[in-house]
Design a protein around this motif. Structure first.
Motif, PDB file in Angstrom:
ATOM      1  N   MET A   2       0.809  -1.203   0.000  1.00  0.00           N
ATOM      2  CA  MET A   2       0.000   0.000   0.000  1.00  0.00           C
ATOM      3  C   MET A   2       0.844   1.255   0.000  1.00  0.00           C
ATOM      4  N   ALA A   3       2.125   1.128   0.179  1.00  0.00           N
ATOM      5  CA  ALA A   3       2.990   2.301   0.242  1.00  0.00           C
ATOM      6  C   ALA A   3       2.939   3.105  -1.052  1.00  0.00           C
ATOM      7  N   ASN A   4       2.648   2.451  -2.176  1.00  0.00           N
ATOM      8  CA  ASN A   4       2.606   3.140  -3.450  1.00  0.00           C
ATOM      9  C   ASN A   4       1.234   3.689  -3.799  1.00  0.00           C
ATOM     10  N   THR A   5       0.241   3.419  -2.991  1.00  0.00           N
ATOM     11  CA  THR A   5      -1.112   3.893  -3.267  1.00  0.00           C
ATOM     12  C   THR A   5      -1.247   5.354  -2.862  1.00  0.00           C
ATOM     13  N   PRO A   6      -1.593   6.212  -3.831  1.00  0.00           N
ATOM     14  CA  PRO A   6      -1.766   7.633  -3.508  1.00  0.00           C
ATOM     15  C   PRO A   6      -2.815   7.846  -2.412  1.00  0.00           C
ATOM     16  N   GLN A   7      -2.586   8.841  -1.601  1.00  0.00           N
ATOM     17  CA  GLN A   7      -3.433   9.127  -0.443  1.00  0.00           C
ATOM     18  C   GLN A   7      -4.902   9.322  -0.812  1.00  0.00           C
ATOM     19  N   ARG A   8      -5.173   9.941  -1.934  1.00  0.00           N
ATOM     20  CA  ARG A   8      -6.575  10.208  -2.299  1.00  0.00           C
ATOM     21  C   ARG A   8      -7.363   8.907  -2.492  1.00  0.00           C
ATOM     22  N   TYR A   9      -6.688   7.862  -2.971  1.00  0.00           N
ATOM     23  CA  TYR A   9      -7.357   6.565  -3.104  1.00  0.00           C
ATOM     24  C   TYR A   9      -7.607   5.948  -1.735  1.00  0.00           C
ATOM     25  N   LEU A  10      -6.629   6.043  -0.875  1.00  0.00           N
ATOM     26  CA  LEU A  10      -6.787   5.494   0.474  1.00  0.00           C
ATOM     27  C   LEU A  10      -7.950   6.158   1.203  1.00  0.00           C
ATOM     28  N   GLU A  11      -8.103   7.461   1.006  1.00  0.00           N
ATOM     29  CA  GLU A  11      -9.203   8.183   1.644  1.00  0.00           C
ATOM     30  C   GLU A  11     -10.555   7.718   1.103  1.00  0.00           C
ATOM     31  N   LYS A  12     -10.634   7.493  -0.205  1.00  0.00           N
ATOM     32  CA  LYS A  12     -11.888   7.015  -0.795  1.00  0.00           C
ATOM     33  C   LYS A  12     -12.229   5.611  -0.297  1.00  0.00           C
ATOM     34  N   ILE A  13     -11.214   4.760  -0.184  1.00  0.00           N
ATOM     35  CA  ILE A  13     -11.432   3.398   0.312  1.00  0.00           C
ATOM     36  C   ILE A  13     -11.881   3.438   1.769  1.00  0.00           C
ATOM     37  N   ARG A  14     -11.252   4.288   2.569  1.00  0.00           N
ATOM     38  CA  ARG A  14     -11.624   4.432   3.977  1.00  0.00           C
ATOM     39  C   ARG A  14     -13.077   4.895   4.098  1.00  0.00           C
ATOM     40  N   GLU A  15     -13.482   5.850   3.280  1.00  0.00           N
ATOM     41  CA  GLU A  15     -14.860   6.340   3.312  1.00  0.00           C
ATOM     42  C   GLU A  15     -15.844   5.227   2.922  1.00  0.00           C
ATOM     43  N   ALA A  16     -15.494   4.469   1.892  1.00  0.00           N
ATOM     44  CA  ALA A  16     -16.362   3.365   1.464  1.00  0.00           C
ATOM     45  C   ALA A  16     -16.523   2.333   2.570  1.00  0.00           C
ATOM     46  N   LYS A  17     -15.459   2.105   3.307  1.00  0.00           N
ATOM     47  CA  LYS A  17     -15.502   1.141   4.406  1.00  0.00           C
ATOM     48  C   LYS A  17     -16.368   1.655   5.552  1.00  0.00           C
ATOM     49  N   GLU A  18     -16.179   2.922   5.909  1.00  0.00           N
ATOM     50  CA  GLU A  18     -16.945   3.503   7.020  1.00  0.00           C
ATOM     51  C   GLU A  18     -18.435   3.585   6.708  1.00  0.00           C
ATOM     52  N   LYS A  19     -18.769   3.950   5.472  1.00  0.00           N
ATOM     53  CA  LYS A  19     -20.169   4.151   5.086  1.00  0.00           C
ATOM     54  C   LYS A  19     -20.790   2.928   4.434  1.00  0.00           C
TER      55      LYS A  19
END
Length: 63
Positions: A1-18
């Motif tokens: 995951m170190a190469n995954t841009p932050q904006r993608y990680l934020e979208k994935i986190r939001e999808a998980k939370e919601k």
């Protein structure tokens, strides 16, 4: 995951939370190649309720 841009990680986190059924990880055609996905982030596979995943306009080399 170190190469995954932050904006993608934020979208994935939001999808998980919601518990979103749709997740858009697509890219704008003007995006720098360093900010495009080359593989599907492992966290996406944890979203068991996900029905639609948009990965368009990335540079996937591994599925």
């Amino acid at each position: 995951m170190a190469n995954t841009p932050q904006r993608y990680l934020e979208k994935i986190r939001e999808a998980k939370e919601k518990k979103l059924k749709e997740l858009d990880l697509s890219n704008d055609w003007r995006t720098n190649n360093k900010k495009k996905l080359t593989e599907i982030p492992a966290e996406v596979f944890e979203l068991e309720w996900l029905e639609v995943l948009d990965l368009s306009r990335n540079q996937l080399t591994t599925i």
